[in-house]
Design a protein around this motif. Structure first.
Motif, PDB file in Angstrom:
ATOM      1  N   ASN A  14       0.852  -1.343   0.019  1.00 48.98           N
ATOM      2  CA  ASN A  14      -0.033   0.068  -0.157  1.00 48.98           C
ATOM      3  C   ASN A  14       0.848   1.345   0.082  1.00 48.98           C
ATOM      4  OD1 ASN A  14      -2.401  -1.582  -0.189  1.00 48.98           O
ATOM      5  ND2 ASN A  14      -2.570  -1.564   2.338  1.00 48.98           N
ATOM      6  N   GLY A  15       2.009   1.011  -0.395  1.00 53.69           N
ATOM      7  CA  GLY A  15       3.101   2.275  -0.410  1.00 53.69           C
ATOM      8  C   GLY A  15       3.089   2.882   1.041  1.00 53.69           C
ATOM      9  N   LYS A  16       3.002   2.171   2.020  1.00 56.77           N
ATOM     10  CA  LYS A  16       3.124   2.748   3.374  1.00 56.77           C
ATOM     11  C   LYS A  16       4.507   2.510   3.812  1.00 56.77           C
ATOM     12  CE  LYS A  16      -1.851   3.065   4.598  1.00 56.77           C
ATOM     13  NZ  LYS A  16      -2.810   2.029   5.105  1.00 56.77           N
ATOM     14  N   SER A  17       5.197   3.280   4.386  1.00 57.49           N
ATOM     15  CA  SER A  17       6.661   2.965   4.675  1.00 57.49           C
ATOM     16  C   SER A  17       6.539   2.362   6.142  1.00 57.49           C
ATOM     17  CB  SER A  17       7.277   4.388   5.006  1.00 57.49           C
ATOM     18  OG  SER A  17       8.760   4.164   5.159  1.00 57.49           O
ATOM     19  N   GLY A  18       7.586   1.170   6.181  1.00 60.43           N
ATOM     20  CA  GLY A  18       7.544   0.517   7.264  1.00 60.43           C
ATOM     21  C   GLY A  18       6.746  -0.771   6.990  1.00 60.43           C
ATOM     22  N   ALA A  19       5.758  -0.772   6.136  1.00 63.77           N
ATOM     23  CA  ALA A  19       5.051  -1.982   5.778  1.00 63.77           C
ATOM     24  C   ALA A  19       5.860  -3.232   5.277  1.00 63.77           C
ATOM     25  CB  ALA A  19       3.948  -1.601   5.235  1.00 63.77           C
ATOM     26  N   LYS A  20       5.282  -4.183   5.006  1.00 65.13           N
ATOM     27  CA  LYS A  20       6.042  -5.320   4.625  1.00 65.13           C
ATOM     28  C   LYS A  20       6.200  -5.299   2.893  1.00 65.13           C
ATOM     29  CE  LYS A  20       5.854 -10.304   5.482  1.00 65.13           C
ATOM     30  NZ  LYS A  20       5.091 -11.675   5.671  1.00 65.13           N
ATOM     31  N   LEU A  21       7.428  -5.699   2.492  1.00 63.03           N
ATOM     32  CA  LEU A  21       7.389  -5.678   0.904  1.00 63.03           C
ATOM     33  C   LEU A  21       6.369  -6.097   0.271  1.00 63.03           C
ATOM     34  CD1 LEU A  21       9.123  -5.344  -1.484  1.00 63.03           C
ATOM     35  CD2 LEU A  21      10.044  -7.582  -1.229  1.00 63.03           C
ATOM     36  N   SER A  22       5.930  -5.457  -0.625  1.00 56.47           N
ATOM     37  CA  SER A  22       4.745  -5.410  -1.479  1.00 56.47           C
ATOM     38  C   SER A  22       5.001  -6.936  -2.240  1.00 56.47           C
ATOM     39  CB  SER A  22       4.268  -4.552  -2.198  1.00 56.47           C
ATOM     40  OG  SER A  22       3.346  -4.793  -3.308  1.00 56.47           O
ATOM     41  N   GLU A  23       4.175  -7.410  -2.878  1.00 56.26           N
ATOM     42  CA  GLU A  23       4.175  -8.685  -3.868  1.00 56.26           C
ATOM     43  C   GLU A  23       4.658  -8.097  -4.974  1.00 56.26           C
ATOM     44  OE1 GLU A  23       3.863 -12.003  -3.292  1.00 56.26           O
ATOM     45  OE2 GLU A  23       3.998 -11.517  -1.131  1.00 56.26           O
ATOM     46  N   HIS A  24       4.325  -6.771  -5.251  1.00 61.01           N
ATOM     47  CA  HIS A  24       4.793  -6.107  -6.473  1.00 61.01           C
ATOM     48  C   HIS A  24       6.389  -6.192  -6.548  1.00 61.01           C
ATOM     49  CE1 HIS A  24       0.996  -4.317  -8.065  1.00 61.01           C
ATOM     50  NE2 HIS A  24       0.711  -4.281  -6.884  1.00 61.01           N
ATOM     51  N   GLY A  25       6.835  -6.047  -5.462  1.00 58.05           N
ATOM     52  CA  GLY A  25       8.396  -5.859  -5.216  1.00 58.05           C
ATOM     53  C   GLY A  25       9.045  -7.236  -5.713  1.00 58.05           C
ATOM     54  N   MET A  26       8.209  -8.324  -6.182  1.00 58.18           N
ATOM     55  CA  MET A  26       8.755  -9.563  -6.283  1.00 58.18           C
ATOM     56  C   MET A  26       8.234  -9.874  -7.834  1.00 58.18           C
ATOM     57  SD  MET A  26       8.829 -11.460  -2.885  1.00 58.18           S
ATOM     58  CE  MET A  26       7.129 -10.864  -2.246  1.00 58.18           C
ATOM     59  N   ALA A  27       7.569  -9.002  -8.675  1.00 58.31           N
ATOM     60  CA  ALA A  27       6.860  -9.066  -9.825  1.00 58.31           C
ATOM     61  C   ALA A  27       5.718 -10.159  -9.830  1.00 58.31           C
ATOM     62  CB  ALA A  27       7.995  -9.436 -10.837  1.00 58.31           C
ATOM     63  N   ASN A  28       5.273 -10.374  -8.571  1.00 64.57           N
ATOM     64  CA  ASN A  28       4.237 -11.646  -8.194  1.00 64.57           C
ATOM     65  C   ASN A  28       2.812 -10.758  -7.982  1.00 64.57           C
ATOM     66  OD1 ASN A  28       3.693 -14.273  -7.684  1.00 64.57           O
ATOM     67  ND2 ASN A  28       3.798 -13.720  -5.538  1.00 64.57           N
ATOM     68  N   ALA A  29       2.632  -9.584  -8.678  1.00 66.47           N
ATOM     69  CA  ALA A  29       1.276  -8.961  -8.562  1.00 66.47           C
ATOM     70  C   ALA A  29       0.955  -8.175  -9.635  1.00 66.47           C
ATOM     71  CB  ALA A  29       1.127  -7.936  -7.152  1.00 66.47           C
ATOM     72  N   ILE A  30      -0.312  -7.642  -9.996  1.00 64.19           N
ATOM     73  CA  ILE A  30      -0.641  -7.045 -11.107  1.00 64.19           C
ATOM     74  C   ILE A  30      -1.782  -6.211 -10.593  1.00 64.19           C
ATOM     75  CG2 ILE A  30      -2.032  -8.617 -12.298  1.00 64.19           C
ATOM     76  CD1 ILE A  30      -0.925  -7.346 -15.061  1.00 64.19           C
ATOM     77  N   ASP A  31      -1.911  -4.993 -11.033  1.00 62.36           N
ATOM     78  CA  ASP A  31      -3.033  -4.073 -10.620  1.00 62.36           C
ATOM     79  C   ASP A  31      -3.890  -3.790 -12.128  1.00 62.36           C
ATOM     80  OD1 ASP A  31      -2.216  -4.066  -7.991  1.00 62.36           O
ATOM     81  OD2 ASP A  31      -1.452  -1.987  -8.260  1.00 62.36           O
ATOM     82  N   ILE A  32      -4.967  -3.827 -11.883  1.00 60.86           N
ATOM     83  CA  ILE A  32      -5.675  -3.525 -13.305  1.00 60.86           C
ATOM     84  C   ILE A  32      -7.040  -2.570 -13.057  1.00 60.86           C
ATOM     85  CG2 ILE A  32      -7.127  -4.687 -15.146  1.00 60.86           C
ATOM     86  CD1 ILE A  32      -5.777  -7.188 -14.489  1.00 60.86           C
ATOM     87  N   ALA A  33      -7.090  -1.663 -13.586  1.00 61.44           N
ATOM     88  CA  ALA A  33      -7.960  -0.208 -13.286  1.00 61.44           C
ATOM     89  C   ALA A  33      -9.103  -0.318 -14.333  1.00 61.44           C
ATOM     90  CB  ALA A  33      -6.908   0.781 -13.109  1.00 61.44           C
ATOM     91  N   GLY A  34      -9.006  -0.838 -15.440  1.00 57.44           N
ATOM     92  CA  GLY A  34     -10.043  -1.094 -16.290  1.00 57.44           C
ATOM     93  C   GLY A  34     -10.146  -1.967 -17.533  1.00 57.44           C
ATOM     94  N   PHE A  35     -11.035  -2.106 -18.346  1.00 56.50           N
ATOM     95  CA  PHE A  35     -11.010  -3.123 -19.326  1.00 56.50           C
ATOM     96  C   PHE A  35     -11.795  -2.566 -20.505  1.00 56.50           C
ATOM     97  CE2 PHE A  35     -11.558  -4.838 -15.223  1.00 56.50           C
ATOM     98  CZ  PHE A  35     -10.748  -5.973 -14.932  1.00 56.50           C
ATOM     99  N   THR A  36     -11.214  -2.675 -21.647  1.00 59.02           N
ATOM    100  CA  THR A  36     -11.950  -2.107 -22.835  1.00 59.02           C
ATOM    101  C   THR A  36     -12.586  -3.174 -23.849  1.00 59.02           C
ATOM    102  OG1 THR A  36      -9.968  -0.509 -22.718  1.00 59.02           O
ATOM    103  CG2 THR A  36     -11.397  -0.651 -24.833  1.00 59.02           C
ATOM    104  N   LEU A  37     -13.619  -3.064 -24.243  1.00 61.03           N
ATOM    105  CA  LEU A  37     -14.207  -4.046 -25.059  1.00 61.03           C
ATOM    106  C   LEU A  37     -13.870  -4.011 -26.495  1.00 61.03           C
ATOM    107  CD1 LEU A  37     -17.862  -3.735 -23.525  1.00 61.03           C
ATOM    108  CD2 LEU A  37     -16.697  -5.742 -23.655  1.00 61.03           C
ATOM    109  N   GLN A  38     -14.313  -4.888 -27.292  1.00 59.02           N
ATOM    110  CA  GLN A  38     -13.692  -4.914 -28.566  1.00 59.02           C
ATOM    111  C   GLN A  38     -14.471  -3.574 -29.385  1.00 59.02           C
ATOM    112  OE1 GLN A  38     -14.795  -9.022 -29.628  1.00 59.02           O
ATOM    113  NE2 GLN A  38     -12.788  -9.377 -30.148  1.00 59.02           N
ATOM    114  N   ASP A  39     -15.487  -3.178 -29.040  1.00 52.51           N
ATOM    115  CA  ASP A  39     -16.021  -2.247 -29.746  1.00 52.51           C
ATOM    116  C   ASP A  39     -15.609  -0.546 -29.149  1.00 52.51           C
ATOM    117  OD1 ASP A  39     -17.178  -1.644 -27.184  1.00 52.51           O
ATOM    118  OD2 ASP A  39     -19.365  -1.979 -28.004  1.00 52.51           O
TER     119      ASP A  39
END
Ligand SMILES: [Zn+2]
Length: 218
Positions: free
Chosen positions: A130-155
């Protein structure tokens, strides 16, 4: 006005430097790494057989971040990414499984067409949870996570997590809820709107397995 802002910024920097100089001399870790192990990748499918992907040499960062058998992925199973994602091969494989088993069948049922692209907002990133200093290393730091904010349809229609989760058209709300709930299992951590303020605008999907027990989905 600009000068005044610059001065404020300079003052803030000086204050930050003063604070760190006042510490005990031991830098507070930016993130914690106890119990964090770089995941061993046991890829059943080469991401290059799923779409456009380039292998990335194994790397480790002295801070604890790093990845083994990671790829720079441009698209998976016919779905293009808005920006290349640096992810472990297993994460790419699981995305392919989710796309084939859930995302596309749900899109076909609800919209009568397929999803063309994912709006990827984060993949590998050496940072605390969560970008919080002092927290545990994010799974993002091991290329083990992806964040998806949206989806686009074929049209070209866009389904946006933040905009549509609570107040979007009914079909978007149904689609987002279905694919999020069915991501839980193939992915071991699934977070999104309602989990916490940091996840109000995207789905976080990762393969964290060290915790044991069942998946963690909020
Ligand atoms: Zn995330």
């Amino acid at each position: 006005m600009g000068q005044r802002l610059n001065l404020s910024f300079a003052t803030a920097l000086t204050f930050a430097a003063f604070l760190s100089a006042c510490s005990t001399g031991v830098e507070k870790p930016y993130f914690r790494t106890e119990g964090v192990a770089t995941p061993v990748s046991n890829c059943s499918v080469d991401p290059q057989s799923l779409g456009r992907a380039e292998p990335v040499a194994d790397f480790t960062d002295p801070s604890g971040c790093g990845a083994r058998r990671a790829y720079r992925v441009y698209d998976v199973s016919g779905i293009s990414f808005s920006q290349p994602a640096l992810i472990r091969c297993e994460l790419a494989d699981t995305l392919a499984e989710w796309i084939a088993g859930t995302v596309q069948p749900r899109a076909k049922a609800i919209y009568g067409q397929k999803i063309a692209s994912f709006k990827v907002v984060a993949s590998y990133s050496c940072r605390p949870r969560n970008g919080k200093s002092g927290a545990k290393l994010s799974e993002h730091g091991m290329a083990n996570a992806i964040d998806i904010a949206g989806f686009t349809l074929q049209d070209g229609r866009e389904i946006n997590v933040e905009r549509d989760w609570y107040s979007g058209p009914a079909d978007n709300r149904t689609f987002l809820r279905a694919i999020r709930s069915e991501a839980c299992g193939p992915f071991h951590t699934v977070l999104g709107p309602g989990a916490d303020i940091e996840h109000r605008d995207h789905f976080h999907l990762d393969l964290q397995r060290e915790r044991g027990g069942g998946p963690y989905c909020r």
